[in-house]
Design an enzyme around this catalytic site. Structure first.
Site, PDB file in Angstrom:
ATOM      1  N   ALA A  69     -32.421 -11.007 -12.344  1.00 14.55           N
ATOM      2  CA  ALA A  69     -33.683  -9.955 -11.668  1.00 14.55           C
ATOM      3  C   ALA A  69     -32.361  -9.225 -11.522  1.00 14.55           C
ATOM      4  O   ALA A  69     -31.223  -8.833 -11.222  1.00 14.55           O
ATOM      5  CB  ALA A  69     -34.675 -10.647 -11.219  1.00 14.55           C
ATOM      6  N   GLY A 114     -32.962 -14.749 -13.109  1.00 18.27           N
ATOM      7  CA  GLY A 114     -33.236 -14.260 -14.239  1.00 18.27           C
ATOM      8  C   GLY A 114     -33.242 -14.171 -15.484  1.00 18.27           C
ATOM      9  O   GLY A 114     -34.296 -15.006 -16.499  1.00 18.27           O
ATOM     10  N   GLU A 117     -33.223 -18.396 -16.392  1.00 13.18           N
ATOM     11  CA  GLU A 117     -34.693 -18.520 -15.772  1.00 13.18           C
ATOM     12  C   GLU A 117     -35.440 -18.046 -17.564  1.00 13.18           C
ATOM     13  O   GLU A 117     -36.850 -18.668 -18.305  1.00 13.18           O
ATOM     14  CB  GLU A 117     -35.387 -18.099 -15.058  1.00 13.18           C
ATOM     15  N   GLU A 137     -29.966 -17.840  -6.915  1.00 13.38           N
ATOM     16  CA  GLU A 137     -30.731 -16.943  -5.798  1.00 13.38           C
ATOM     17  C   GLU A 137     -31.089 -17.471  -4.473  1.00 13.38           C
ATOM     18  O   GLU A 137     -31.244 -16.689  -3.413  1.00 13.38           O
ATOM     19  CB  GLU A 137     -32.149 -17.351  -6.089  1.00 13.38           C
TER      20      GLU A 137
HETATM   21  N1  CO8 Z   1     -28.789  -6.834 -10.668  1.00 14.17           N
HETATM   22  C1  CO8 Z   1     -28.387  -5.866 -10.599  1.00 14.17           C
HETATM   23  N2  CO8 Z   1     -26.767  -5.087 -10.816  1.00 14.17           N
HETATM   24  C2  CO8 Z   1     -26.570  -5.663 -11.438  1.00 14.17           C
HETATM   25  C3  CO8 Z   1     -26.567  -7.298 -12.128  1.00 14.17           C
HETATM   26  C4  CO8 Z   1     -28.025  -7.663 -11.609  1.00 14.17           C
HETATM   27  N3  CO8 Z   1     -28.333  -8.548 -11.030  1.00 14.17           N
HETATM   28  N4  CO8 Z   1     -25.732  -7.854 -12.119  1.00 14.17           N
HETATM   29  C5  CO8 Z   1     -24.973  -6.882 -12.737  1.00 14.17           C
HETATM   30  N5  CO8 Z   1     -25.137  -6.397 -11.721  1.00 14.17           N
HETATM   31  C6  CO8 Z   1     -24.301  -4.613 -12.284  1.00 14.17           C
HETATM   32  C7  CO8 Z   1     -23.365  -4.517 -10.947  1.00 14.17           C
HETATM   33  O1  CO8 Z   1     -23.793  -4.186 -10.272  1.00 14.17           O
HETATM   34  C8  CO8 Z   1     -22.186  -3.575 -11.935  1.00 14.17           C
HETATM   35  O2  CO8 Z   1     -23.209  -1.846 -11.594  1.00 14.17           O
HETATM   36  P1  CO8 Z   1     -22.252  -1.318 -10.963  1.00 14.17           P
HETATM   37  O3  CO8 Z   1     -21.416  -1.020 -11.936  1.00 14.17           O
HETATM   38  O4  CO8 Z   1     -22.801   0.168 -11.010  1.00 14.17           O
HETATM   39  O5  CO8 Z   1     -21.581  -1.123  -9.342  1.00 14.17           O
HETATM   40  C9  CO8 Z   1     -22.126  -3.839 -13.289  1.00 14.17           C
HETATM   41  O6  CO8 Z   1     -23.623  -5.151 -13.446  1.00 14.17           O
HETATM   42  C10 CO8 Z   1     -20.840  -5.326 -13.988  1.00 14.17           C
HETATM   43  O7  CO8 Z   1     -21.691  -5.839 -12.918  1.00 14.17           O
HETATM   44  P2  CO8 Z   1     -20.095  -6.499 -11.592  1.00 14.17           P
HETATM   45  O8  CO8 Z   1     -19.364  -5.180 -11.547  1.00 14.17           O
HETATM   46  O9  CO8 Z   1     -20.729  -7.177 -10.688  1.00 14.17           O
HETATM   47  O10 CO8 Z   1     -18.790  -7.784 -13.238  1.00 14.17           O
HETATM   48  P3  CO8 Z   1     -18.526  -8.538 -12.832  1.00 14.17           P
HETATM   49  O11 CO8 Z   1     -17.831  -9.261 -13.986  1.00 14.17           O
HETATM   50  O12 CO8 Z   1     -17.120  -8.340 -11.531  1.00 14.17           O
HETATM   51  O13 CO8 Z   1     -19.162  -9.713 -12.264  1.00 14.17           O
HETATM   52  C11 CO8 Z   1     -21.011 -11.277 -12.399  1.00 14.17           C
HETATM   53  C12 CO8 Z   1     -19.779 -10.396 -13.483  1.00 14.17           C
HETATM   54  C13 CO8 Z   1     -20.600 -12.574 -11.939  1.00 14.17           C
HETATM   55  C14 CO8 Z   1     -22.502 -11.751 -13.197  1.00 14.17           C
HETATM   56  C15 CO8 Z   1     -21.562 -10.412 -11.247  1.00 14.17           C
HETATM   57  O14 CO8 Z   1     -22.157  -8.849 -11.826  1.00 14.17           O
HETATM   58  C16 CO8 Z   1     -22.850 -10.940 -10.488  1.00 14.17           C
HETATM   59  O15 CO8 Z   1     -22.445 -12.144  -9.632  1.00 14.17           O
HETATM   60  N6  CO8 Z   1     -24.328 -10.716 -11.137  1.00 14.17           N
HETATM   61  C17 CO8 Z   1     -25.298 -11.063 -10.049  1.00 14.17           C
HETATM   62  C18 CO8 Z   1     -25.715 -12.086 -10.559  1.00 14.17           C
HETATM   63  C19 CO8 Z   1     -27.006 -12.706  -9.185  1.00 14.17           C
HETATM   64  O16 CO8 Z   1     -26.676 -12.751  -8.237  1.00 14.17           O
HETATM   65  N7  CO8 Z   1     -28.436 -13.358 -10.223  1.00 14.17           N
HETATM   66  C20 CO8 Z   1     -29.645 -13.153  -9.744  1.00 14.17           C
HETATM   67  C21 CO8 Z   1     -30.324 -12.312  -9.316  1.00 14.17           C
HETATM   68  S1  CO8 Z   1     -32.187 -12.925  -8.720  1.00 14.17           S
HETATM   69  C22 CO8 Z   1     -32.675 -13.136  -9.870  1.00 14.17           C
HETATM   70  O17 CO8 Z   1     -32.265 -13.161 -10.900  1.00 14.17           O
HETATM   71  C23 CO8 Z   1     -33.861 -13.389  -9.069  1.00 14.17           C
HETATM   72  C24 CO8 Z   1     -35.074 -14.170 -10.420  1.00 14.17           C
HETATM   73  C25 CO8 Z   1     -36.328 -14.565  -9.570  1.00 14.17           C
HETATM   74  C26 CO8 Z   1     -37.307 -13.161  -9.322  1.00 14.17           C
HETATM   75  C27 CO8 Z   1     -38.283 -13.025  -9.371  1.00 14.17           C
HETATM   76  C28 CO8 Z   1     -39.233 -11.926  -7.771  1.00 14.17           C
HETATM   77  C29 CO8 Z   1     -39.147 -10.406  -8.690  1.00 14.17           C
END
Ligand code: CO8
Length: 259
Positions: A69, A114, A117, A137
């Site tokens: 998400a 997500g 999921e 999460e």
């Molecule tokens: N949300 C928003 N932006 C994201 C997300 C995300 N989940 N994942 C990556 N991005 C963005 C980064 O912020 C970055 O943006 P910017 O260039 O503007 O800074 C861009 O994508 C590229 O990402 P990274 O620079 O972080 O890339 P890396 O190669 O360094 O890392 C990863 C890749 C490991 C995948 C890293 O991006 C990461 O850890 N992302 C987050 C993963 C995460 O925690 N996901 C779970 C989110 S919580 C969730 O999914 C809950 C679901 C249920 C919700 C129910 C109610 C709403």
């Protein structure tokens, strides 16, 4: 069939396989409100389009299927809006699971939160060799909220589901395959592997395939037995049943008409 979505690409080939691609590559295809709304619309379109026989769900690029998400959006949630967002996402993913056409996730990189999921809401999953699954999460002070606590438990069992959710550890394609989270690993072309799985399914009686999905997803053992018997009985009245059994007895390939 091609629709003017901003965050989704929908393409249907001449064999009736629709590919739904989450298309926010700069944000690793993270699911924001717009993506969920467009997905809901796409799933309704696919449901109503009889020419679509099967579906592939994937993400743009070679890095991420869906990285979860959109955390920027999550940050603004409070209790009522968080619950509402969770319910909305659950409904959209349920729309996908409720499609009675085979749905295969082609997991091309990170499938986190997500994103994992979403893959779990597909009927089957094919992983690229670069696929990474995880439920981060609790590390954000949250829990999975798009159905993941329930689906993961069904797919890989309670102990492994809890391990993934509580530790937030990420697993690669090979482990995901060993744990039964994915059906296949695509050693070469991921899309080709997903298509080949679909083609194998589409060789079979179309009504039977539809009913098999329906029966497997019926929850509760008694209700499941009832549903199974009811659908089995209905199939005995179909031309496909006559064709399938005749073809076996006549030592030839069946020619199913979906009737
Ligand atoms: N949300 C928003 N932006 C994201 C997300 C995300 N989940 N994942 C990556 N991005 C963005 C980064 O912020 C970055 O943006 P910017 O260039 O503007 O800074 C861009 O994508 C590229 O990402 P990274 O620079 O972080 O890339 P890396 O190669 O360094 O890392 C990863 C890749 C490991 C995948 C890293 O991006 C990461 O850890 N992302 C987050 C993963 C995460 O925690 N996901 C779970 C989110 S919580 C969730 O999914 C809950 C679901 C249920 C919700 C129910 C109610 C709403």
């Amino acid at each position: 069939m091609s629709q003017p979505y901003e965050t989704i690409i929908l393409d249907t080939d001449d064999q009736g396989i629709a590919t739904v691609t989450i298309n926010r590559p700069k944000k690793l295809n993270a699911l924001n409100t717009q993506v969920l709304e467009e997905l809901s619309d796409v799933f309704t379109t696919i449901q109503n389009d009889e020419s679509v026989l099967a579906v592939i769900v994937t993400g743009t690029g070679d890095k991420a299927f869906v990285a979860g998400a959109d955390i920027k959006e999550l940050r603004a949630l409070d209790s009522p809006s968080g619950k509402e967002k969770s319910r909305k996402g659950q409904q959209v993913f349920q729309q996908l699971e409720d499609l009675r056409k085979p749905v295969v996730a082609a997991v091309n990189g990170y499938a986190l939160g997500g994103g994992a999921e979403l893959a779990m809401a597909c009927h089957l999953r094919v992983a690229g060799t670069n696929a990474v699954f995880g439920l981060p999460e609790v590390g954000l002070g949250l829990i999975p909220g798009y159905g993941g606590t329930q689906r993961l438990r069904h797919i890989i069992g309670q102990a492994r589901a809890l391990e993934l959710i509580l530790t937030t550890k990420q697993i690669k394609a090979e482990k995901a395959y060993q744990w039964g989270l994915v059906n296949r690993i695509a050693e070469e072309d991921l899309e080709e592997a997903a298509r080949s799985l679909i083609h194998k399914i589409l060789e079979n009686g179309p009504i039977a395939v539809r009913y098999a999905i329906e029966a497997v997803y019926q929850s509760g053992k008694e209700a499941g037995f009832e549903k199974e018997a009811e659908l089995f009985g209905s199939l005995c009245e179909t031309e496909d049943f006559v064709e399938g059994t005749s073809a076996f007895l006549e030592k030839r390939k069946p020619d199913f008409k979906g009737k």
